[in-house]
Scaffold this motif. Structure first.
Motif, PDB file in Angstrom:
ATOM      1  N   PHE A 157     -28.753   5.870  -9.819  1.00 42.20           N
ATOM      2  CA  PHE A 157     -29.921   6.405 -10.517  1.00 42.20           C
ATOM      3  C   PHE A 157     -30.348   5.532 -11.697  1.00 42.20           C
ATOM      4  O   PHE A 157     -31.527   5.185 -11.823  1.00 42.20           O
ATOM      5  N   ASP A 158     -29.405   5.161 -12.576  1.00 41.46           N
ATOM      6  CA  ASP A 158     -29.794   4.406 -13.780  1.00 41.46           C
ATOM      7  C   ASP A 158     -30.356   3.043 -13.408  1.00 41.46           C
ATOM      8  O   ASP A 158     -31.315   2.557 -14.018  1.00 41.46           O
ATOM      9  N   ALA A 159     -29.783   2.400 -12.373  1.00 40.92           N
ATOM     10  CA  ALA A 159     -30.298   1.108 -11.938  1.00 40.92           C
ATOM     11  C   ALA A 159     -31.680   1.257 -11.322  1.00 40.92           C
ATOM     12  O   ALA A 159     -32.530   0.364 -11.453  1.00 40.92           O
ATOM     13  N   GLY A 160     -31.934   2.387 -10.664  1.00 41.17           N
ATOM     14  CA  GLY A 160     -33.263   2.643 -10.129  1.00 41.17           C
ATOM     15  C   GLY A 160     -34.305   2.741 -11.227  1.00 41.17           C
ATOM     16  O   GLY A 160     -35.429   2.238 -11.095  1.00 41.17           O
ATOM     17  N   VAL A 161     -33.933   3.384 -12.340  1.00 38.53           N
ATOM     18  CA  VAL A 161     -34.845   3.475 -13.489  1.00 38.53           C
ATOM     19  C   VAL A 161     -35.149   2.081 -14.028  1.00 38.53           C
ATOM     20  O   VAL A 161     -36.318   1.745 -14.307  1.00 38.53           O
ATOM     21  N   THR A 198     -23.650   9.202  -2.925  1.00 36.30           N
ATOM     22  CA  THR A 198     -23.079   8.337  -1.887  1.00 36.30           C
ATOM     23  C   THR A 198     -22.036   7.365  -2.428  1.00 36.30           C
ATOM     24  O   THR A 198     -21.459   6.592  -1.675  1.00 36.30           O
ATOM     25  N   ILE A 199     -21.778   7.380  -3.753  1.00 41.36           N
ATOM     26  CA  ILE A 199     -20.897   6.380  -4.367  1.00 41.36           C
ATOM     27  C   ILE A 199     -19.467   6.911  -4.461  1.00 41.36           C
ATOM     28  O   ILE A 199     -19.234   8.057  -4.862  1.00 41.36           O
ATOM     29  N   THR A 200     -18.509   6.043  -4.138  1.00 44.65           N
ATOM     30  CA  THR A 200     -17.091   6.347  -4.298  1.00 44.65           C
ATOM     31  C   THR A 200     -16.455   5.337  -5.250  1.00 44.65           C
ATOM     32  O   THR A 200     -16.701   4.126  -5.124  1.00 44.65           O
ATOM     33  N   VAL A 201     -15.660   5.833  -6.187  1.00 46.40           N
ATOM     34  CA  VAL A 201     -14.911   4.975  -7.107  1.00 46.40           C
ATOM     35  C   VAL A 201     -13.493   4.825  -6.566  1.00 46.40           C
ATOM     36  O   VAL A 201     -12.802   5.823  -6.341  1.00 46.40           O
ATOM     37  N   LEU A 212     -20.632  10.354  -6.037  1.00 45.44           N
ATOM     38  CA  LEU A 212     -21.355  10.096  -7.279  1.00 45.44           C
ATOM     39  C   LEU A 212     -22.794   9.707  -6.966  1.00 45.44           C
ATOM     40  O   LEU A 212     -23.063   8.944  -6.037  1.00 45.44           O
ATOM     41  N   ILE A 213     -23.713  10.217  -7.769  1.00 43.85           N
ATOM     42  CA  ILE A 213     -25.129   9.869  -7.655  1.00 43.85           C
ATOM     43  C   ILE A 213     -25.419   8.588  -8.420  1.00 43.85           C
ATOM     44  O   ILE A 213     -26.217   7.757  -8.005  1.00 43.85           O
ATOM     45  N   THR A 214     -24.749   8.435  -9.528  1.00 44.55           N
ATOM     46  CA  THR A 214     -24.910   7.244 -10.348  1.00 44.55           C
ATOM     47  C   THR A 214     -23.572   6.904 -10.972  1.00 44.55           C
ATOM     48  O   THR A 214     -22.730   7.780 -11.203  1.00 44.55           O
ATOM     49  N   ALA A 215     -23.371   5.621 -11.231  1.00 48.96           N
ATOM     50  CA  ALA A 215     -22.167   5.155 -11.916  1.00 48.96           C
ATOM     51  C   ALA A 215     -22.594   4.138 -12.962  1.00 48.96           C
ATOM     52  O   ALA A 215     -23.174   3.102 -12.629  1.00 48.96           O
ATOM     53  N   GLY A 247     -19.834   8.757 -14.433  1.00 51.96           N
ATOM     54  CA  GLY A 247     -20.428   9.082 -13.148  1.00 51.96           C
ATOM     55  C   GLY A 247     -20.950  10.504 -13.148  1.00 51.96           C
ATOM     56  O   GLY A 247     -20.440  11.364 -13.874  1.00 51.96           O
ATOM     57  N   VAL A 248     -21.960  10.763 -12.340  1.00 54.94           N
ATOM     58  CA  VAL A 248     -22.525  12.101 -12.189  1.00 54.94           C
ATOM     59  C   VAL A 248     -22.547  12.440 -10.708  1.00 54.94           C
ATOM     60  O   VAL A 248     -23.013  11.635  -9.890  1.00 54.94           O
ATOM     61  N   THR A 249     -22.022  13.614 -10.357  1.00 54.55           N
ATOM     62  CA  THR A 249     -21.924  13.997  -8.949  1.00 54.55           C
ATOM     63  C   THR A 249     -23.023  14.953  -8.491  1.00 54.55           C
ATOM     64  O   THR A 249     -23.128  15.234  -7.300  1.00 54.55           O
ATOM     65  N   ARG A 250     -23.824  15.449  -9.402  1.00 59.77           N
ATOM     66  CA  ARG A 250     -24.930  16.330  -9.012  1.00 59.77           C
ATOM     67  C   ARG A 250     -26.048  16.208 -10.033  1.00 59.77           C
ATOM     68  O   ARG A 250     -25.790  16.122 -11.236  1.00 59.77           O
ATOM     69  N   MET A 251     -27.299  16.220  -9.545  1.00 56.63           N
ATOM     70  CA  MET A 251     -28.423  16.083 -10.452  1.00 56.63           C
ATOM     71  C   MET A 251     -29.570  16.967  -9.990  1.00 56.63           C
ATOM     72  O   MET A 251     -30.606  16.492  -9.518  1.00 56.63           O
TER      73      MET A 251
END
Length: 322
Positions: A157-161, A198-201, A212-215, A247-251
């Motif tokens: 998400f943050d990179a998309g912004v 879709t992100i896994t750490v 995670l939605i964003t990392a 990280g955020v798992t829901r938005m």
């Protein structure tokens, strides 16, 4: 001391006259060579040649965070030498200047030049750790060149912004907090993964954390600035430790508004928190992997879409004059 001043003529908060004044002031204390960047990546090339030449003892950046990032990648093209760390000085000339302000430098270029001259005369400096991100072995991103970063990187998400902001700046828009807020809203509406991350750490000897939605990976705090307001995604992040991750798992609309408010109200003592927030501190090695290609950024520079990235926190990578 022999030094190279790398000047970005497109720096948004300095004029040609101010840059001339800064160059003259630095030349009073340094054997100074001045080079003006002419293309994307030029600052990296200039810094690399200076490091490989062996005669230049200090590289000074006059530009924004992008210029600093390019210079760092040039200085560390062959990796840090523990016996002779590259020396960097920063004069902020961009719209945000996160790295310079995290070092405690004034955000005004002329005042920062005065602080730099004081530090040179006193012989003071600080050794800082950096982040290194590279392609993940065994994935389609394996061959992506490694890249150093000074304050942050991010996937999702943050990179998309940031990508949206870059598009607007290419159209001639000024980088302002209002511009960022508008792009956050547009990314929120358009992001197809904000409800199902879709992100896994993946960390050595630890269970993976998925969906995670964003990392956001931080090397220092603040994470960024909105005008004069510092924003702390990972308040414990430091140049003296490894990397931190938020990280955020829901938005949903509600949780997204809550985390945005927490970021705006964040302090050195507390950042975003809650049921859907993941915070990790002082990481040395980890990998982000996504089930779908996602926007990716390094030090505020949008690098397109990635499905994986391997991170390393490198302590004592660079010496900065402060």
């Amino acid at each position: 001391m022999r030094a190279l001043l790398v000047v970005n003529p497109a720096a948004t908060t300095t004029s040609a006259r101010v840059r001339d004044v800064i160059g003259t002031a630095l030349a009073s204390d340094l054997k100074l060579e001045v080079a003006t960047t002419e293309y994307r990546g030029h600052a990296r090339d200039l810094a690399r040649r200076a490091a490989e030449g062996g005669e230049t003892e200090l590289v000074v950046s006059l530009g924004g965070d992008g210029t600093v990032n390019e210079i760092v990648n040039g200085l560390l093209h062959h990796g840090p030498d523990p016996d002779r760390l590259p020396k960097l000085a920063v004069v902020p000339g961009g719209s945000t200047n996160v790295f310079a302000r995290a070092l405690g430098l004034p955000n005004d270029a002329v005042e920062a030049t005065g602080a730099l001259l004081d530090a040179l005369r006193a012989g003071t400096s600080k050794t800082v750790g950096l982040g290194l991100v590279s392609g993940t072995p065994g994935t389609e991103d394996e061959g992506v060149p490694a890249r150093w970063f000074t304050f942050c990187a991010g996937m999702g998400f943050d990179a998309g912004v940031i990508g949206r902001v870059e598009q607007q700046r290419e159209l001639g828009k000024r980088s302002t907090p209002a511009l960022y807020f508008r792009q956050v809203a547009r990314q929120f509406v358009a992001d197809p993964h904000r409800r199902h991350g879709t992100i896994t750490v993946r960390r050595p000897d630890e269970e993976p954390v998925s969906e995670l939605i964003t990392a956001i990976v931080c090397n220092t705090a603040p994470w960024t600035y909105l005008g004069s307001r510092p924003v702390y995604a990972s308040p414990n992040a430091s140049f003296d430790t490894g990397l931190d991750l938020l990280g955020v798992t829901r938005m949903s609309t509600l949780s997204g508004a809550r985390y945005a408010t927490q970021l705006l109200r964040s302090t050195p003592e507390r950042g975003p928190h809650g049921k859907y927030a993941l915070t990790l501190h002082d990481l040395t090695d980890f990998t982000l992997q996504s089930q779908a290609p996602l926007p990716f950024q390094v030090d505020g520079d949008h690098l397109g879409l990635r499905t994986s990235a391997t991170f390393t926190g490198v302590r004592h990578a660079l010496r900065v004059i402060v």
